[in-house]
Design a protein around this motif. Sequence first.
Motif, PDB file in Angstrom:
ATOM      1  N   ALA A  96       0.832  -1.208   0.000  1.00 27.16           N
ATOM      2  CA  ALA A  96       0.000   0.000   0.000  1.00 27.16           C
ATOM      3  C   ALA A  96       0.863   1.252   0.000  1.00 27.16           C
ATOM      4  O   ALA A  96       0.573   2.225  -0.711  1.00 27.16           O
ATOM      5  CB  ALA A  96      -0.920   0.000   1.215  1.00 27.16           C
ATOM      6  N   LEU A  97       1.920   1.248   0.783  1.00 25.80           N
ATOM      7  CA  LEU A  97       2.802   2.410   0.853  1.00 25.80           C
ATOM      8  C   LEU A  97       3.448   2.691  -0.504  1.00 25.80           C
ATOM      9  O   LEU A  97       3.551   3.845  -0.930  1.00 25.80           O
ATOM     10  CB  LEU A  97       3.865   2.189   1.928  1.00 25.80           C
ATOM     11  N   ARG A  98       3.864   1.634  -1.188  1.00 21.36           N
ATOM     12  CA  ARG A  98       4.457   1.822  -2.516  1.00 21.36           C
ATOM     13  C   ARG A  98       3.402   2.301  -3.520  1.00 21.36           C
ATOM     14  O   ARG A  98       3.652   3.237  -4.297  1.00 21.36           O
ATOM     15  CB  ARG A  98       5.088   0.513  -3.006  1.00 21.36           C
ATOM     16  N   VAL A  99       2.234   1.663  -3.507  1.00 24.04           N
ATOM     17  CA  VAL A  99       1.173   2.041  -4.448  1.00 24.04           C
ATOM     18  C   VAL A  99       0.771   3.500  -4.247  1.00 24.04           C
ATOM     19  O   VAL A  99       0.568   4.247  -5.217  1.00 24.04           O
ATOM     20  CB  VAL A  99      -0.040   1.099  -4.295  1.00 24.04           C
ATOM     21  N   VAL A 100       0.663   3.934  -3.001  1.00 23.94           N
ATOM     22  CA  VAL A 100       0.301   5.328  -2.736  1.00 23.94           C
ATOM     23  C   VAL A 100       1.400   6.266  -3.213  1.00 23.94           C
ATOM     24  O   VAL A 100       1.128   7.328  -3.796  1.00 23.94           O
ATOM     25  CB  VAL A 100      -0.012   5.535  -1.242  1.00 23.94           C
ATOM     26  N   ALA A 101       2.661   5.875  -2.996  1.00 21.24           N
ATOM     27  CA  ALA A 101       3.772   6.700  -3.479  1.00 21.24           C
ATOM     28  C   ALA A 101       3.728   6.844  -4.988  1.00 21.24           C
ATOM     29  O   ALA A 101       4.043   7.909  -5.542  1.00 21.24           O
ATOM     30  CB  ALA A 101       5.108   6.091  -3.044  1.00 21.24           C
ATOM     31  N   GLU A 102       3.326   5.778  -5.683  1.00 23.12           N
ATOM     32  CA  GLU A 102       3.312   5.785  -7.140  1.00 23.12           C
ATOM     33  C   GLU A 102       2.034   6.385  -7.731  1.00 23.12           C
ATOM     34  O   GLU A 102       2.084   7.083  -8.751  1.00 23.12           O
ATOM     35  CB  GLU A 102       3.457   4.342  -7.655  1.00 23.12           C
ATOM     36  N   GLU A 103       0.901   6.081  -7.106  1.00 24.03           N
ATOM     37  CA  GLU A 103      -0.395   6.400  -7.720  1.00 24.03           C
ATOM     38  C   GLU A 103      -1.265   7.343  -6.898  1.00 24.03           C
ATOM     39  O   GLU A 103      -2.297   7.802  -7.384  1.00 24.03           O
ATOM     40  CB  GLU A 103      -1.186   5.101  -7.961  1.00 24.03           C
ATOM     41  N   GLY A 104      -0.869   7.624  -5.661  1.00 19.12           N
ATOM     42  CA  GLY A 104      -1.715   8.403  -4.780  1.00 19.12           C
ATOM     43  C   GLY A 104      -1.800   9.868  -5.162  1.00 19.12           C
ATOM     44  O   GLY A 104      -0.975  10.390  -5.918  1.00 19.12           O
ATOM     45  N   GLU A 105      -2.796  10.525  -4.614  1.00 22.84           N
ATOM     46  CA  GLU A 105      -3.031  11.942  -4.869  1.00 22.84           C
ATOM     47  C   GLU A 105      -2.434  12.757  -3.724  1.00 22.84           C
ATOM     48  O   GLU A 105      -2.742  12.509  -2.556  1.00 22.84           O
ATOM     49  CB  GLU A 105      -4.535  12.205  -4.958  1.00 22.84           C
ATOM     50  N   PRO A 106      -1.556  13.713  -4.025  1.00 22.27           N
ATOM     51  CA  PRO A 106      -0.993  14.538  -2.950  1.00 22.27           C
ATOM     52  C   PRO A 106      -2.084  15.160  -2.086  1.00 22.27           C
ATOM     53  O   PRO A 106      -3.123  15.601  -2.584  1.00 22.27           O
ATOM     54  CB  PRO A 106      -0.207  15.607  -3.719  1.00 22.27           C
ATOM     55  N   GLY A 107      -1.821  15.144  -0.779  1.00 22.69           N
ATOM     56  CA  GLY A 107      -2.778  15.713   0.154  1.00 22.69           C
ATOM     57  C   GLY A 107      -3.874  14.766   0.579  1.00 22.69           C
ATOM     58  O   GLY A 107      -4.791  15.158   1.304  1.00 22.69           O
ATOM     59  N   GLU A 108      -3.788  13.506   0.148  1.00 16.42           N
ATOM     60  CA  GLU A 108      -4.817  12.531   0.498  1.00 16.42           C
ATOM     61  C   GLU A 108      -4.286  11.517   1.504  1.00 16.42           C
ATOM     62  O   GLU A 108      -3.092  11.234   1.558  1.00 16.42           O
ATOM     63  CB  GLU A 108      -5.315  11.796  -0.749  1.00 16.42           C
ATOM     64  N   ALA A 109      -5.190  10.957   2.281  1.00 19.45           N
ATOM     65  CA  ALA A 109      -4.887   9.859   3.201  1.00 19.45           C
ATOM     66  C   ALA A 109      -5.585   8.605   2.707  1.00 19.45           C
ATOM     67  O   ALA A 109      -6.660   8.681   2.094  1.00 19.45           O
ATOM     68  CB  ALA A 109      -5.349  10.207   4.612  1.00 19.45           C
ATOM     69  N   TYR A 110      -4.978   7.457   2.969  1.00 17.15           N
ATOM     70  CA  TYR A 110      -5.517   6.184   2.499  1.00 17.15           C
ATOM     71  C   TYR A 110      -5.493   5.175   3.645  1.00 17.15           C
ATOM     72  O   TYR A 110      -4.443   4.871   4.199  1.00 17.15           O
ATOM     73  CB  TYR A 110      -4.696   5.643   1.323  1.00 17.15           C
ATOM     74  N   ASN A 111      -6.668   4.652   3.987  1.00 16.84           N
ATOM     75  CA  ASN A 111      -6.742   3.583   4.980  1.00 16.84           C
ATOM     76  C   ASN A 111      -6.202   2.292   4.389  1.00 16.84           C
ATOM     77  O   ASN A 111      -6.380   2.026   3.188  1.00 16.84           O
ATOM     78  CB  ASN A 111      -8.195   3.327   5.400  1.00 16.84           C
ATOM     79  N   VAL A 112      -5.606   1.450   5.233  1.00 20.53           N
ATOM     80  CA  VAL A 112      -5.203   0.126   4.784  1.00 20.53           C
ATOM     81  C   VAL A 112      -5.551  -0.896   5.860  1.00 20.53           C
ATOM     82  O   VAL A 112      -5.311  -0.681   7.048  1.00 20.53           O
ATOM     83  CB  VAL A 112      -3.694   0.054   4.418  1.00 20.53           C
ATOM     84  N   GLY A 113      -6.151  -1.994   5.412  1.00 18.16           N
ATOM     85  CA  GLY A 113      -6.519  -3.090   6.298  1.00 18.16           C
ATOM     86  C   GLY A 113      -6.957  -4.266   5.452  1.00 18.16           C
ATOM     87  O   GLY A 113      -7.193  -4.129   4.239  1.00 18.16           O
ATOM     88  N   ASP A 114      -7.054  -5.433   6.053  1.00 18.83           N
ATOM     89  CA  ASP A 114      -7.528  -6.605   5.315  1.00 18.83           C
ATOM     90  C   ASP A 114      -8.861  -6.278   4.653  1.00 18.83           C
ATOM     91  O   ASP A 114      -9.739  -5.672   5.274  1.00 18.83           O
ATOM     92  CB  ASP A 114      -7.723  -7.790   6.265  1.00 18.83           C
ATOM     93  N   ARG A 115      -9.022  -6.714   3.418  1.00 17.25           N
ATOM     94  CA  ARG A 115     -10.273  -6.424   2.712  1.00 17.25           C
ATOM     95  C   ARG A 115     -11.432  -7.241   3.285  1.00 17.25           C
ATOM     96  O   ARG A 115     -12.584  -6.848   3.167  1.00 17.25           O
ATOM     97  CB  ARG A 115     -10.115  -6.708   1.213  1.00 17.25           C
ATOM     98  N   ARG A 116     -11.127  -8.384   3.881  1.00 16.31           N
ATOM     99  CA  ARG A 116     -12.158  -9.159   4.582  1.00 16.31           C
ATOM    100  C   ARG A 116     -11.831  -9.142   6.058  1.00 16.31           C
ATOM    101  O   ARG A 116     -10.728  -9.506   6.459  1.00 16.31           O
ATOM    102  CB  ARG A 116     -12.223 -10.602   4.063  1.00 16.31           C
ATOM    103  N   LEU A 117     -12.790  -8.714   6.864  1.00 14.07           N
ATOM    104  CA  LEU A 117     -12.590  -8.652   8.301  1.00 14.07           C
ATOM    105  C   LEU A 117     -13.076  -9.938   8.959  1.00 14.07           C
ATOM    106  O   LEU A 117     -14.018 -10.573   8.470  1.00 14.07           O
ATOM    107  CB  LEU A 117     -13.353  -7.473   8.907  1.00 14.07           C
ATOM    108  N   VAL A 118     -12.420 -10.292  10.064  1.00 16.41           N
ATOM    109  CA  VAL A 118     -12.878 -11.443  10.836  1.00 16.41           C
ATOM    110  C   VAL A 118     -13.003 -11.056  12.301  1.00 16.41           C
ATOM    111  O   VAL A 118     -12.283 -10.186  12.798  1.00 16.41           O
ATOM    112  CB  VAL A 118     -11.931 -12.656  10.700  1.00 16.41           C
ATOM    113  N   THR A 119     -13.934 -11.706  12.987  1.00 12.39           N
ATOM    114  CA  THR A 119     -14.101 -11.509  14.419  1.00 12.39           C
ATOM    115  C   THR A 119     -12.933 -12.162  15.157  1.00 12.39           C
ATOM    116  O   THR A 119     -12.130 -12.888  14.569  1.00 12.39           O
ATOM    117  CB  THR A 119     -15.402 -12.141  14.897  1.00 12.39           C
ATOM    118  N   MET A 120     -12.876 -11.943  16.469  1.00 16.70           N
ATOM    119  CA  MET A 120     -11.813 -12.562  17.251  1.00 16.70           C
ATOM    120  C   MET A 120     -11.916 -14.089  17.194  1.00 16.70           C
ATOM    121  O   MET A 120     -10.909 -14.783  17.042  1.00 16.70           O
ATOM    122  CB  MET A 120     -11.857 -12.080  18.694  1.00 16.70           C
ATOM    123  N   GLU A 121     -13.113 -14.620  17.302  1.00 17.42           N
ATOM    124  CA  GLU A 121     -13.261 -16.076  17.233  1.00 17.42           C
ATOM    125  C   GLU A 121     -12.839 -16.602  15.867  1.00 17.42           C
ATOM    126  O   GLU A 121     -12.150 -17.630  15.768  1.00 17.42           O
ATOM    127  CB  GLU A 121     -14.702 -16.480  17.520  1.00 17.42           C
TER     128      GLU A 121
END
Length: 330
Positions: free
Chosen positions: A208-233
């Motif tokens: 994500a850090l590389r992709v944002v450096a290459e393709e991101g828009e200056p002045g923008e923030a980008y969240n990053v996390g697993d695209r599928r979330l799981v509960t603790m169990e």
Amino acid sequence: MADTALVIGGTRFIGRHVVEDLLDHDYEVTIFNRGNHENPFADHDDVTRVEGDRRDDTDLKAAALSVQPDIVIDCVAYYPEDVRVAVDLFSDVDGYVYISSGSAYAAEEIPKREGETALCDCTDEQATDDSHASYGPRKAEGDRIVFEAAEDGVNAMSVRPCIVYGPHDYTERLDYWIDRVLNYDRVVVPGDGQNLWHRAYVEDVASALRVVAEEGEPGEAYNVGDRRLVTMEEMVDLVADAADTDCEVVHAGEHELAAAELSPDDFILYRDYPHVLDTDKLAALGWESTPLAEAMERSVADHRDSDRDGSEHDPGREAEERVLGVLDTL
């Protein structure tokens, strides 16, 4: 000629994976750090190391002049002043990416979205404080400095990870749970096991850090996390599947935990209110996340090869056994 990347940090956890990702994408990489931790790239011909303290402006300026990077990934900017100095020194690079945090968000919303969910305020005292309590405010202030720099023409962006896990994780947060699954048939999970704390596989954070450096828009923030979330169990079940073992998840409410003088918060990665980050903005840049089963298999394999056991986060197996005893009598 290959693009050049400067990674501020680059040897422990996220930074280590950033370097590996950049190498996989044909960058010439320089890491800049104090040398307090073992350099995993010491014998790598394609990685140059410059020694210095990022909080020493002279050291950082010398690194900027010697490397003249195309992109900069800033892994260790923990104070607003760190970011302020960096966006000035790297004002002419193609991309400066600051690692912020999901902790920068002040509002408990589901999900938390860039540009919509309010960020933490940061007082002058918090800006220089090194406590955990000021971490979110400091990261949020760094974001605001990035936004201001972009308004002045700097190609500066930020990436906000949630809880990061994976190989070489010195925090050992996930290691506690892996250790429990590997060593016990019954694993105590606080509450009903349905609590949700968004996590991000470290290799995905690096990409994500590389992709944002290459393709991101200056002045923008980008969240990053697993695209599928799981509960603790579900996380515990993923660990068991990756380890090719079986374990019984045992739910323990506040009453049962209290019998052993425990509370849900004594269990690492437990969070009462869900913490979820919207990652659509990052995905729109072409970023993808690793399938969870694959991410967990790599995490478990690395745990087995390490001496990490998560004991720092251990609520005490004897206390857990007392909880199990209470539950068995119900």
